[in-house]
Write an enzyme that holds these catalytic residues in place. Structure first.
Site, PDB file in Angstrom:
ATOM      1  N   GLU A 122       0.848  -1.196   0.000  1.00 43.32           N
ATOM      2  CA  GLU A 122       0.000   0.000   0.000  1.00 43.32           C
ATOM      3  C   GLU A 122       0.883   1.246   0.000  1.00 43.32           C
ATOM      4  OE1 GLU A 122      -3.613  -0.443   2.258  1.00 43.32           O
ATOM      5  OE2 GLU A 122      -3.377   1.584   3.053  1.00 43.32           O
ATOM      6  N   ASP A 124       0.122   5.300   0.634  1.00 41.38           N
ATOM      7  CA  ASP A 124      -0.986   6.120   1.138  1.00 41.38           C
ATOM      8  C   ASP A 124      -0.707   7.610   1.114  1.00 41.38           C
ATOM      9  OD1 ASP A 124      -2.436   3.846   1.857  1.00 41.38           O
ATOM     10  OD2 ASP A 124      -1.658   3.832   3.891  1.00 41.38           O
ATOM     11  N   GLU A 126      -3.062  10.342   3.131  1.00 42.74           N
ATOM     12  CA  GLU A 126      -4.227  10.450   4.001  1.00 42.74           C
ATOM     13  C   GLU A 126      -4.273  11.837   4.624  1.00 42.74           C
ATOM     14  OE1 GLU A 126      -4.899   6.147   5.925  1.00 42.74           O
ATOM     15  OE2 GLU A 126      -2.869   6.924   6.217  1.00 42.74           O
ATOM     16  N   GLN A 139      -0.723  12.583   6.093  1.00 42.15           N
ATOM     17  CA  GLN A 139       0.103  11.417   6.386  1.00 42.15           C
ATOM     18  C   GLN A 139       0.419  10.688   5.087  1.00 42.15           C
ATOM     19  OE1 GLN A 139       0.091   8.728   9.893  1.00 42.15           O
ATOM     20  NE2 GLN A 139      -1.010   7.305   8.569  1.00 42.15           N
ATOM     21  N   THR A 140       1.699  10.402   4.871  1.00 43.36           N
ATOM     22  CA  THR A 140       2.114   9.521   3.789  1.00 43.36           C
ATOM     23  C   THR A 140       2.613   8.232   4.416  1.00 43.36           C
ATOM     24  OG1 THR A 140       4.400  10.344   3.765  1.00 43.36           O
ATOM     25  CG2 THR A 140       2.793  11.525   2.420  1.00 43.36           C
ATOM     26  N   ASN A 141       2.419   7.136   3.700  1.00 40.99           N
ATOM     27  CA  ASN A 141       2.779   5.850   4.288  1.00 40.99           C
ATOM     28  C   ASN A 141       3.086   4.847   3.187  1.00 40.99           C
ATOM     29  OD1 ASN A 141       3.290   3.978   6.287  1.00 40.99           O
ATOM     30  ND2 ASN A 141       1.263   4.071   7.209  1.00 40.99           N
ATOM     31  N   ASP A 149      -2.519  -9.648  10.122  1.00 40.84           N
ATOM     32  CA  ASP A 149      -2.150 -10.647  11.135  1.00 40.84           C
ATOM     33  C   ASP A 149      -1.400 -10.051  12.307  1.00 40.84           C
ATOM     34  OD1 ASP A 149      -3.231 -12.606   9.426  1.00 40.84           O
ATOM     35  OD2 ASP A 149      -1.346 -12.732   8.340  1.00 40.84           O
ATOM     36  N   GLY A 150      -1.719  -8.795  12.658  1.00 42.77           N
ATOM     37  CA  GLY A 150      -1.122  -8.156  13.813  1.00 42.77           C
ATOM     38  C   GLY A 150       0.285  -7.638  13.594  1.00 42.77           C
ATOM     39  N   ILE A 153       3.591  -2.908   9.954  1.00 39.02           N
ATOM     40  CA  ILE A 153       4.859  -2.190   9.832  1.00 39.02           C
ATOM     41  C   ILE A 153       4.661  -1.066   8.830  1.00 39.02           C
ATOM     42  CG2 ILE A 153       7.305  -2.350   9.242  1.00 39.02           C
ATOM     43  CD1 ILE A 153       7.197  -5.301  10.017  1.00 39.02           C
ATOM     44  N   GLY A 154       4.320   0.104   9.331  1.00 38.34           N
ATOM     45  CA  GLY A 154       4.115   1.254   8.475  1.00 38.34           C
ATOM     46  C   GLY A 154       5.366   2.113   8.417  1.00 38.34           C
TER      47      GLY A 154
END
Length: 300
Positions: A122, A124, A126, A139-141, A149-150, A153-154
């Site tokens: 992804e 992003d 936002e 926000q960029t990501n 699955d928990g 890691i962004g």
């Protein structure tokens, strides 16, 4: 003597005022010297996108080129590109709502989460709502292979913009090429994420998306302020939708949209504009957050 002193003070004040008027304000946006948004034509919404969810919270302009989306207690809304891409320029001019907008997330992004659930990529952009008197946050990501699955890691970089994004439309874009991702605001590069290794870079096909949704659990001051539906509806607008690049089925001869006048890396002028944007507006960068496990971020 008193008269001479008064005259001297007057002359000094005039000189300072004249000199100050010739200096560009520190908040003035620098020229990046390259304007990809001006070379890529805008498309009608239906030419490139379909509704994804919340159709009852979308309206199209008469010329079909501008989309209004809104969020209320019942729903938000989202749309998705008709085709998937292996690289490209993806842009939209966006105007977000004023006033109390805590928890509201107006997004424009690339993703393959429907194709690779739990292991998706992804990219992003936002716009995160706020409370009156405080700025919206851009926000960029970047997510790479496996944000479910928990194991989230962004790679966030956040900005308080040098303009009011509620007052007018501004153009936000993602330029995604095989060797780098560039985030642009009104053609000013605000962030460059370059390819260090395959496992830290998204290189699988992705679709373009836009949405407005309730991100109360994290969007505003880490979730301290939630969406307050006494202020609904929260209305965002998209126009100047632009896509250029190589679809998944495109011929091997299809070339990515150039990142600079030279076609490859950012120019010196673009890098100077990016440095200005980061010094002026950046408020968070994941590589500088030592509360995180940096073993997950070899590119830092």
């Amino acid at each position: 003597m008193e008269q001479r002193g008064t005259l001297l003070i007057f002359v000094v004040v005039v000189v300072v005022l004249v000199a100050g008027s010739a200096v560009q304000p520190s908040g003035a946006q620098p020229s990046p010297g390259y304007y990809p948004s001006r070379t890529i034509r805008s498309m009608a919404f239906g030419e490139g996108y379909n509704n994804l969810w919340g159709a009852q919270h979308q309206t199209l302009s008469p010329d079909q080129k501008a989309l209004t989306v809104w969020m209320d207690r019942s729903s938000g809304s989202g749309f998705k590109s008709k085709r998937s891409y292996r690289n490209g320029y993806f842009g939209a001019s966006i105007k977000v709502p004023p006033g109390y907008t805590a928890g509201v997330n107006t997004a424009f992004y690339l993703s393959n989460n429907e194709l690779y659930p739990g292991k998706h990529d992804e990219i992003d952009i936002e716009l995160l709502g706020t409370v009156p008197g405080e700025p919206w946050t851009l926000q960029t990501n970047v997510y790479v292979r496996g944000t479910g699955d928990g194991r989230i890691i962004g790679r966030e970089m956040r900005f308080h913009l040098w303009f009011d994004p509620t007052a007018d439309f501004h153009h936000y874009a993602i330029l995604w090429n095989p060797d780098q991702i560039v985030f642009l605001v009104d053609d000013v590069p605000v962030r460059r994420y370059h390819r260090e290794a395959a496992f830290t870079y998204p290189d699988r096909e992705m679709w373009a998306y836009g949405s407005i949704w309730d991100a109360s659990d994290w969007a505003t001051d880490g979730g301290r302020y939630k969406s307050d539906y006494r202020y609904q509806p929260f209305v965002s607008r998209y126009s100047e939708l632009k896509i250029a690049g190589c679809e998944v089925g495109a011929a091997a001869s299809c070339r990515p949209v150039p990142a600079s006048p030279s076609g490859a890396m950012l120019s010196a002028q673009q890098n100077a504009a990016m440095l200005w944007a980061q010094q002026m507006s950046m408020v968070y960068y994941y590589c500088q957050d030592y509360s995180r496990n940096h073993a997950n971020y070899p590119e830092c």
